[in-house]
Structures are given as C-alpha cells and as structure tokens.
Design a protein around this motif. Structure first.
Motif, PDB file in Angstrom:
ATOM      1  N   GLY A 297     -73.114  -1.999  19.573  1.00 19.96           N
ATOM      2  CA  GLY A 297     -72.804  -2.693  18.340  1.00 19.96           C
ATOM      3  C   GLY A 297     -72.163  -4.018  18.660  1.00 19.96           C
ATOM      4  N   ILE A 298     -72.065  -4.868  17.662  1.00 21.99           N
ATOM      5  CA  ILE A 298     -71.453  -6.180  17.849  1.00 21.99           C
ATOM      6  C   ILE A 298     -70.473  -6.429  16.720  1.00 21.99           C
ATOM      7  N   ALA A 299     -69.322  -6.953  17.066  1.00 25.09           N
ATOM      8  CA  ALA A 299     -68.266  -7.215  16.091  1.00 25.09           C
ATOM      9  C   ALA A 299     -67.551  -8.502  16.478  1.00 25.09           C
ATOM     10  N   PRO A 300     -66.792  -9.082  15.552  1.00 22.82           N
ATOM     11  CA  PRO A 300     -66.021 -10.279  15.912  1.00 22.82           C
ATOM     12  C   PRO A 300     -65.012  -9.968  17.013  1.00 22.82           C
ATOM     13  N   VAL A 301     -64.706 -10.960  17.828  1.00 21.14           N
ATOM     14  CA  VAL A 301     -63.649 -10.825  18.829  1.00 21.14           C
ATOM     15  C   VAL A 301     -62.330 -10.535  18.098  1.00 21.14           C
ATOM     16  N   PRO A 302     -61.523  -9.610  18.612  1.00 24.34           N
ATOM     17  CA  PRO A 302     -60.254  -9.288  17.938  1.00 24.34           C
ATOM     18  C   PRO A 302     -59.326 -10.492  17.807  1.00 24.34           C
ATOM     19  N   VAL A 303     -58.440 -10.398  16.840  1.00 23.71           N
ATOM     20  CA  VAL A 303     -57.403 -11.410  16.623  1.00 23.71           C
ATOM     21  C   VAL A 303     -56.047 -10.711  16.705  1.00 23.71           C
ATOM     22  N   GLN A 304     -54.967 -11.485  16.532  1.00 20.20           N
ATOM     23  CA  GLN A 304     -53.636 -10.901  16.639  1.00 20.20           C
ATOM     24  C   GLN A 304     -53.350  -9.953  15.475  1.00 20.20           C
ATOM     25  N   SER A 305     -53.764 -10.360  14.270  1.00 16.61           N
ATOM     26  CA  SER A 305     -53.591  -9.525  13.081  1.00 16.61           C
ATOM     27  C   SER A 305     -54.530 -10.046  12.008  1.00 16.61           C
ATOM     28  N   GLY A 306     -54.827  -9.232  11.031  1.00 12.75           N
ATOM     29  CA  GLY A 306     -55.690  -9.696   9.959  1.00 12.75           C
ATOM     30  C   GLY A 306     -57.144  -9.753  10.370  1.00 12.75           C
ATOM     31  N   THR A 307     -57.864 -10.707   9.835  1.00 10.80           N
ATOM     32  CA  THR A 307     -59.284 -10.867  10.117  1.00 10.80           C
ATOM     33  C   THR A 307     -59.555 -12.265  10.654  1.00 10.80           C
ATOM     34  N   PRO A 308     -60.657 -12.453  11.396  1.00  5.13           N
ATOM     35  CA  PRO A 308     -60.971 -13.782  11.943  1.00  5.13           C
ATOM     36  C   PRO A 308     -61.061 -14.848  10.862  1.00  5.13           C
ATOM     37  N   GLY A 309     -60.646 -16.027  11.205  1.00  7.61           N
ATOM     38  CA  GLY A 309     -60.686 -17.143  10.270  1.00  7.61           C
ATOM     39  C   GLY A 309     -60.252 -18.410  10.971  1.00  7.61           C
ATOM     40  N   THR A 310     -59.826 -19.389  10.214  1.00  9.38           N
ATOM     41  CA  THR A 310     -59.410 -20.653  10.815  1.00  9.38           C
ATOM     42  C   THR A 310     -58.006 -20.536  11.392  1.00  9.38           C
ATOM     43  N   GLY A 311     -57.600 -21.560  12.138  1.00  8.93           N
ATOM     44  CA  GLY A 311     -56.234 -21.614  12.663  1.00  8.93           C
ATOM     45  C   GLY A 311     -55.933 -20.491  13.630  1.00  8.93           C
TER      46      GLY A 311
END
Length: 438
Positions: A297-311
């Motif tokens: 499967g393919i998913a967005p690269v993880p972030v620190q918290s929340g969902t991927p976006g700007t900043g």
C-alpha cells in the motif's frame, strides 16, 4: 520501466567549484553547438531500468517530433553517475548538448553558472505559458525572483510504502500517520520477526531529502532568508537527531542500513524483508524487482502530528526532473520547439505514464491515466504538502556537507556509539564550516 537510484533522482553531489564556474561562448565544434536548424542533441537522464529501456521509451517520441517539425534529435541517455560531471564540463567548455535533463534540485546551482537559457515570460509563452505548470514543480526551477533556469518535465514525491501482509500479520489495520505511530507499529512488526523501516544511510542525497523534511516539520530551515547556512539552529539539530534516531534511539531502522546507498532498501522491501519504505515514486522500481502492486500500500509520509499539509506538516521534498536548454546552442529555436513538444499534454501523458511519474503540467496531470491510488497520494503530496529544497547557489554544497554529516551519524548509530544532541550539532557545525563564503 525505471529503476531509479536514489542518489540520482533530483539531487547529485556537485563540485564545490561549481559556484565559481562560468559558461564561455559557444563553439561551432561543440556537441550542442549545432549549425544545422534540422538537428538537435539531447542528453536524457536515465529514468528507466536501463539505458536501453529509456531509448525504447524515448526514440518513438523523438521520431514523432522529427516527423512533425523536420528536426532530428540525436539522443544520448546519460547515466546519473556521469550526468552532473558531463554537465559541469559542458558549462566550462561551452560545448554541450542543445537540450538536457537535470535533477530539479540542481536548478539554482546550474543557474548560477550562467550556462542555461533563462525561461523568461517570452520563452515561456513560446511553450504555452508558465501557468500550464504545477506551482510546486515551478518552485524547483531556480532562485526565487529570477527567471527559471529549466522547465519541469517529470514530477515525483516521497511516500510511505508498506507491506500489506506484514501489517496484517502484526495486527496493524492502517499505515501510520505520525512518527510516534510508526515507532509503535514497529514494535508489533519486530515481534513478528520482521524489520520495520528501510533507509539508505550512506546515500548523501537520500539523507538530505529526509532531514530537509524533518527540519520543515520542526519549523526550521537550513538557510536563513538571505541565503546564509543555518545548520546549527536548535530546531535543525532536533530534526536531524530525530531522523538518525529512527536507528539510534527508536531502533526501527536496522543498523545494517547505515551502509546502504544503492537501492538496497528498496530491494529489501520488495523481497518482504522490511515492512516499510520511504521512497519517491517507487512503483516502477518495485515492479522491476518483482513486487506486485497488490502486495503493498502507499500512504503519505508521516508527520509530527495531525495530517500532511503546508508548513510544519510538510512531508516531502519536491522531487523531479527538469528539462533545460544550453543558451549557447546554435539552434535555440529548435531547442525551444523540442521543450514545447516534451511538455505538451500528449507527451506528458505518454512519458510520465511510462516512468510512473506525475506530470508537472496541470492538464496532463488531470488525465484518468494518473488516477490510480498511488498517483492520488503523490499528486496530493505535490499539491499540498511538498516543499522545494533550498533554491540557493550553494545548494549542491549543502547536499554534500549535510548529507555526509548524516551519513557519519548513521555510522555512529550502527557501531553502537551514542548519538546525542551535542554530537549531532558538532557534525552540523563541521558541515557549515565547509560551505563556501557568500
């Protein structure tokens, strides 16, 4: 299909002398100094599993161009291991091709040589206008505020690839959205006797791509607003420490991956040895190694918290390939026609489909051919949560210095030496000292 070496896609180490390099005048004997308006020379980057595959993909399209315009294109597919040195030699000698592909992160550094044709409003108008291109792709075409040094050709983004069977066996219902979730999932995966996450610790370019993203997620930049290196900023230090900490602290990256530099982590993932992989547009690479699309499967690269976006929710660098023109070409009109052809809607669909990349041309990107789930993740990432690497003249030196610092930190972790905030800062301070004076 393509088998991309991570060291090559969008970023290859550049000579420290590059910033001082200037392009001389053209010579009628040069490879790209073409007195005939009916021929062009084109250096294409190796996007496929082999040079032969690239020729098979590209030659029919070049034949179309010749039939349409009467201009014959002499194709040379240049391996990524040679491409940058070939370009640098051409910028100093003034003898290069008419048209060439470049990794998009080279744009600002090559722009500084003065060798490439600037894409001002007039030149963009000749290929259909600047507004045809996706904004994120245009962000990796040169220094902001200057006319771009190249035009986007193929776009790529990082994603998290995960082995569906390993996840099911470990009782994991969905891919991790944050790094904490990834580490927690890693414990379940390790309990089933599998490695968690692949990395290429000796690959300078891969290191840069990832620590750049981690820095963005920490709200930091490697350069100040006026282009000065800022490698020892506490948030930058924290970002690098977190990335290397995936091996040193969290133990989700195997120590052996500290020596990986040439697609070995992709191979491990394709063979089912590792549960997850962070890679840019990996479908063709995985297919070439025998992994079925149904197996992962393919998913967005993880972030620190929340969902991927700007900043602070940035989760990829803007990866990709640009197409450029040597401004000392004796066939600038033909070269411009060729760029128009390669970035036209029809060719964008054909070429990006062949290479499993994403068209940087808006209308082509919207074609149904790019509606697969994997493409949807990559398109969304490029549109909403990817950022361009620093578009500064010393970008190539930055890749070398910081990428090598991360490589050495991975080596420490693999050897069992403790990686601390102080040791990370020391490596980054050493890297900053290697940067050229403004």
């Amino acid at each position: 299909m393509r088998s991309i070496r991570a060291a090559a896609v969008g970023a290859v180490t550049m000579s420290l002398a590059l910033a001082a390099t200037a392009c001389g005048g053209g010579s009628s004997s040069g490879q790209g100094s073409n007195d005939s308006p009916k021929t062009l020379t084109y250096w294409a980057s190796n996007q496929g599993a082999s040079i032969a595959v690239d020729k098979k993909v590209l030659q029919p399209e070049l034949d179309k161009f010749e039939k349409k315009t009467g201009i014959k294109v002499k194709l040379e597919v240049v391996p990524w291991s040679d491409l940058l040195n070939r370009i640098l030699t051409a910028t100093t000698s003034g003898q290069g091709p008419d048209v060439l592909n470049i990794g998009n992160t080279w744009s600002a550094s090559l722009q500084a040589t003065g060798a490439l044709l600037p894409w001002d409003a007039k030149n963009f108008a000749r290929i259909g206008g600047k507004d045809r291109f996706v904004e994120s792709a245009l962000g990796s075409t040169g220094v902001q505020g200057k006319d771009p040094a190249a035009v986007p050709l193929y776009s790529m983004a990082y994603a998290l690839y995960y082995n569906k069977q390993i996840f099911a066996d470990a009782g994991i219902a969905k891919p991790p959205a944050t790094w904490d979730e990834l580490v927690a999932d890693g414990k379940k995966i390790e309990a089933k006797g599998k490695s968690v996450l692949g990395a290429e610790g000796s690959n300078v370019s891969e290191n840069i791509h990832h620590v750049f993203v981690f820095a963005k997620q920490h709200g930091a930049d490697f350069f100040t607003s006026d282009g000065k290196p800022n490698f020892t900023d506490p948030k930058v230090v924290d970002a690098v420490e977190q990335y290397v900490g995936l091996m040193a602290k969290d133990k989700v990256v195997p120590p052996g991956d500290a020596e990986y530099a040439q697609n070995q982590s992709v191979s491990d993932f394709a063979k089912g040895k590792q549960a997850m992989l962070l890679w840019q547009s990996a479908a063709a690479n995985l297919k070439s190694q025998g992994m079925s699309e149904d197996a992962y499967g393919i998913a967005p690269v993880p972030v620190q918290s929340g969902t991927p976006g700007t900043g602070a929710q940035t989760n990829s660098m803007v990866a990709g390939i640009n197409i450029a023109v040597f401004k000392n070409s004796h066939n600038l009109d033909g070269a411009t026609q060729f760029v128009k052809f390669m970035t036209g809607d029809d060719e964008q669909k054909i070429l990006n489909k062949a290479y499993t990349t994403i068209p940087p041309v808006k209308t082509a990107q919207q074609d149904a051919a790019f509606d697969a789930p994997a493409d949807a993740v990559l398109k969304s990432t490029l549109a909403t949560s990817a950022a361009a690497l620093p578009q500064v003249a010393s970008e190539s030196q930055f890749e070398t210095a910081v990428g090598t610092a991360v490589k050495e930190l991975f080596a420490d972790a693999a050897a069992g030496r403790t990686v601390t905030t102080d040791s990370v800062k020391a490596q980054l301070e050493k890297a900053q000292q290697q940067m050229p004076a403004a």
